[in-house]
Scaffold this motif. Structure first.
Motif, mmCIF file in Angstrom:
data_model
loop_
_atom_site.group_PDB
_atom_site.id
_atom_site.type_symbol
_atom_site.label_atom_id
_atom_site.label_comp_id
_atom_site.label_asym_id
_atom_site.label_seq_id
_atom_site.Cartn_x
_atom_site.Cartn_y
_atom_site.Cartn_z
ATOM 1 N N VAL A 197 -7.948 12.918 63.351
ATOM 2 C CA VAL A 197 -7.382 14.241 63.543
ATOM 3 C C VAL A 197 -6.228 14.195 64.531
ATOM 4 O O VAL A 197 -5.179 14.809 64.321
ATOM 5 C CB VAL A 197 -8.478 15.217 64.020
ATOM 6 N N GLU A 198 -6.404 13.428 65.637
ATOM 7 C CA GLU A 198 -5.342 13.307 66.622
ATOM 8 C C GLU A 198 -4.098 12.685 66.020
ATOM 9 O O GLU A 198 -2.974 13.128 66.255
ATOM 10 C CB GLU A 198 -5.828 12.470 67.809
ATOM 11 N N ILE A 199 -4.296 11.632 65.213
ATOM 12 C CA ILE A 199 -3.156 10.979 64.577
ATOM 13 C C ILE A 199 -2.463 11.948 63.628
ATOM 14 O O ILE A 199 -1.236 12.036 63.573
ATOM 15 C CB ILE A 199 -3.607 9.718 63.826
ATOM 16 N N THR A 200 -3.266 12.700 62.859
ATOM 17 C CA THR A 200 -2.687 13.657 61.919
ATOM 18 C C THR A 200 -1.905 14.736 62.645
ATOM 19 O O THR A 200 -0.833 15.141 62.215
ATOM 20 C CB THR A 200 -3.793 14.285 61.059
ATOM 21 N N ASP A 201 -2.443 15.199 63.784
ATOM 22 C CA ASP A 201 -1.763 16.249 64.532
ATOM 23 C C ASP A 201 -0.446 15.761 65.113
ATOM 24 O O ASP A 201 0.458 16.558 65.362
ATOM 25 C CB ASP A 201 -2.665 16.753 65.674
ATOM 26 N N GLN A 202 -0.324 14.448 65.337
ATOM 27 C CA GLN A 202 0.887 13.907 65.910
ATOM 28 C C GLN A 202 1.994 13.732 64.876
ATOM 29 O O GLN A 202 3.138 13.485 65.228
ATOM 30 C CB GLN A 202 0.604 12.550 66.576
ATOM 31 N N PHE A 203 1.660 13.870 63.585
ATOM 32 C CA PHE A 203 2.673 13.733 62.546
ATOM 33 C C PHE A 203 3.691 14.861 62.676
ATOM 34 O O PHE A 203 3.337 16.024 62.795
ATOM 35 C CB PHE A 203 2.050 13.774 61.152
ATOM 36 N N ASP A 204 4.948 14.502 62.631
ATOM 37 C CA ASP A 204 6.009 15.492 62.662
ATOM 38 C C ASP A 204 6.183 16.076 61.274
ATOM 39 O O ASP A 204 6.111 15.373 60.280
ATOM 40 C CB ASP A 204 7.313 14.835 63.139
ATOM 41 N N ASP A 205 6.437 17.379 61.204
ATOM 42 C CA ASP A 205 6.640 18.015 59.916
ATOM 43 C C ASP A 205 7.883 17.484 59.219
ATOM 44 O O ASP A 205 7.974 17.515 58.001
ATOM 45 C CB ASP A 205 6.748 19.529 60.090
ATOM 46 N N SER A 206 8.839 17.040 59.963
ATOM 47 C CA SER A 206 10.087 16.577 59.381
ATOM 48 C C SER A 206 10.034 15.094 59.059
ATOM 49 O O SER A 206 9.553 14.291 59.873
ATOM 50 C CB SER A 206 11.246 16.853 60.347
ATOM 51 N N PRO A 207 10.541 14.691 57.885
ATOM 52 C CA PRO A 207 10.594 13.260 57.569
ATOM 53 C C PRO A 207 11.704 12.533 58.300
ATOM 54 O O PRO A 207 11.848 11.321 58.162
ATOM 55 C CB PRO A 207 10.842 13.261 56.052
ATOM 56 N N PHE A 208 12.496 13.263 59.102
ATOM 57 C CA PHE A 208 13.621 12.653 59.798
ATOM 58 C C PHE A 208 13.265 12.186 61.205
ATOM 59 O O PHE A 208 14.145 11.761 61.964
ATOM 60 C CB PHE A 208 14.787 13.645 59.877
ATOM 61 N N SER A 209 11.995 12.286 61.588
ATOM 62 C CA SER A 209 11.583 11.795 62.895
ATOM 63 C C SER A 209 11.639 10.272 62.914
ATOM 64 O O SER A 209 11.084 9.601 62.045
ATOM 65 C CB SER A 209 10.164 12.275 63.226
ATOM 66 N N LEU A 210 12.318 9.725 63.889
ATOM 67 C CA LEU A 210 12.575 8.279 63.965
ATOM 68 C C LEU A 210 11.412 7.566 64.637
ATOM 69 O O LEU A 210 11.013 7.931 65.746
ATOM 70 C CB LEU A 210 13.865 8.013 64.738
ATOM 71 N N PRO A 211 10.813 6.556 63.991
ATOM 72 C CA PRO A 211 9.703 5.818 64.614
ATOM 73 C C PRO A 211 10.205 4.841 65.661
ATOM 74 O O PRO A 211 11.414 4.632 65.830
ATOM 75 C CB PRO A 211 9.075 5.082 63.421
ATOM 76 N N GLN A 212 9.268 4.225 66.373
ATOM 77 C CA GLN A 212 9.593 3.245 67.406
ATOM 78 C C GLN A 212 9.555 1.837 66.825
ATOM 79 O O GLN A 212 8.765 1.556 65.929
ATOM 80 C CB GLN A 212 8.594 3.346 68.576
ATOM 81 N N GLY A 213 10.383 0.954 67.364
ATOM 82 C CA GLY A 213 10.386 -0.437 66.930
ATOM 83 C C GLY A 213 11.429 -0.698 65.847
ATOM 84 O O GLY A 213 11.674 0.143 64.977
ATOM 85 N N PHE A 214 12.049 -1.883 65.906
ATOM 86 C CA PHE A 214 13.122 -2.217 64.963
ATOM 87 C C PHE A 214 12.595 -2.302 63.532
ATOM 88 O O PHE A 214 13.235 -1.800 62.599
ATOM 89 C CB PHE A 214 13.748 -3.557 65.376
ATOM 90 N N PHE A 215 11.432 -2.949 63.347
ATOM 91 C CA PHE A 215 10.889 -3.106 61.998
ATOM 92 C C PHE A 215 10.585 -1.761 61.361
ATOM 93 O O PHE A 215 10.948 -1.505 60.204
ATOM 94 C CB PHE A 215 9.634 -3.978 62.037
ATOM 95 N N TYR A 216 9.920 -0.874 62.122
ATOM 96 C CA TYR A 216 9.549 0.425 61.574
ATOM 97 C C TYR A 216 10.766 1.306 61.364
ATOM 98 O O TYR A 216 10.806 2.121 60.432
ATOM 99 C CB TYR A 216 8.545 1.113 62.494
ATOM 100 N N LYS A 217 11.794 1.147 62.205
ATOM 101 C CA LYS A 217 13.029 1.898 61.990
ATOM 102 C C LYS A 217 13.720 1.444 60.705
ATOM 103 O O LYS A 217 14.241 2.268 59.943
ATOM 104 C CB LYS A 217 13.967 1.713 63.184
ATOM 105 N N THR A 218 13.717 0.127 60.468
ATOM 106 C CA THR A 218 14.319 -0.396 59.241
ATOM 107 C C THR A 218 13.562 0.081 58.012
ATOM 108 O O THR A 218 14.163 0.523 57.017
ATOM 109 C CB THR A 218 14.338 -1.937 59.275
#
Length: 343
Positions: A197-218
């Motif tokens: 539930v905590e992980i789900t609540d942390q999801f941003d509604d927008s798909p344009f939220s930039l993740p952390q880390g070079f691999f995940y950004k790519t």
């Protein structure tokens, strides 16, 4: 297309499936063998339909036969490796699905033995799957008869069948010891649900939220067009305002899987033609693995949640669905609409 299939499965399909199973009060092994298998095996079904009815090649059967091996060997393997805990398996679901899978393989061998498929042989495959669904429908009755006949004392999901969200373990049998049952205890499951539930609540509604880390950004940048497309066409039933749209999410997820599968087959054919690799080889390897991505992700997700029965029943149930329907339905349509026999 592989990334697209992964996104559909991970973000939309699995949550909608969990909502449906909760509404229907289905046990985990029944849900894995039916709804989950049908949904995640839709790439194989559409692959076979396109290959048999449109391209008239060996891609469809080859992909399905290749996915059978991929499912049993690779997916079960990664579930055991990356589940994070011991996965106890009950004997009845494993015996039920494995026995039907064995019958399905034997039926397939009989059908293709003379290198011809007749309409009544294809119809027999479809009828076999309907009988399998009938067995699933009376699963509780068959399970009780099996436990009484064998004298086994397994933990059963009586609370789930009565509409509760809890599992009540009874007496353990030989292979489900107290330590394994502790892994499935109510407190630990509650902690996992809270973390989820905590992980789900942390999801941003927008798909344009930039993740952390070079691999995940790519990875985010590469998958951004697909992410935006899915975001505007499929309601995310994990979020509170869309939680009652789970059925629509399920249907749209299956629809997008069909579209992505069509493009995936097209790409595989082009790659094979360019590299001068026969279609049957491409279907047994690359296409079989890529179309089984939804099964792999879904099984791993539920395995990490401690649902060993659901993960294994999903894999074996997908194989039954692949043989009896993914081959039976296209062959039946081909032999009844186009010709009386398929060579």
């Amino acid at each position: 297309m592989t990334i697209a299939l992964s996104l559909v499965c991970n973000v939309y399909f699995v949550p909608s499936l969990q909502k449906i199973t909760n509404k229907l009060h289905m046990s985990s092994d029944v849900a894995g063998a039916t709804l989950m298998s049908i949904g995640t095996s839709s790439p194989e079904l559409f692959t076979a339909l396109i290959a048999v009815l449109i391209t008239d090649g060996e891609i469809g059967p080859g992909a399905i036969l290749g996915s059978l091996q991929f499912n049993v060997l690779f997916i079960v393997g990664i579930c055991g490796l990356f589940a994070g805990s011991v996965l106890p398996l009950r004997s009845w679901p494993l015996l039920r699905d494995s026995f039907v899978f064995l019958l399905s393989v034997m039926a397939l061998m009989v059908v293709i033995w003379d290198k011809k498929v007749y309409w009544y042989e294809a119809l027999a495959l479809v009828i076999m799957y309907l009988l399998y669904v009938l067995i699933i429908y009376f699963n509780s009755t068959f399970r009780r008869c099996f436990n009484e006949f064998t004298g086994s004392e397994e933990w059963v999901e009586t609370d789930i069948e009565n509409g509760s969200d809890e599992k009540s373990p009874l007496l353990e049998n030989d292979y489900v010891n107290s330590t394994q049952m502790a892994n499935l205890s109510r407190s630990e499951k509650g902690e996992k649900e809270e973390e989820q539930v905590e992980i789900t609540d942390q999801f941003d509604d927008s798909p344009f939220s930039l993740p952390q880390g070079f691999f995940y950004k790519t990875l985010w940048l590469v998958s951004l067009p697909i992410t935006c497309l899915l975001y505007v066409t499929i309601p995310d039933c994990r979020k509170e305002r869309w939680e009652n749209w789970y059925l629509f999410s399920f249907i749209m997820s299956v629809l997008w899987v069909a579209i992505f599968t069509y493009v995936l087959i097209w790409m595989v054919v082009i790659i094979g033609f360019t590299l001068e690799i026969p279609d049957v080889v491409m279907s047994f390897t690359l296409l079989a693995a890529t179309t089984s991505i939804p099964e792999a992700i879904s099984s791993l997700i539920v395995a990490r949640q401690g649902e060993g029965d659901m993960a294994v029943s999903h894999v074996v149930g997908s194989n039954v669905f692949d043989i009896l329907l993914c081959l039976g339905v296209p062959w039946l349509l081909k032999t009844t609409i186009v010709a009386n026999v398929l060579r």
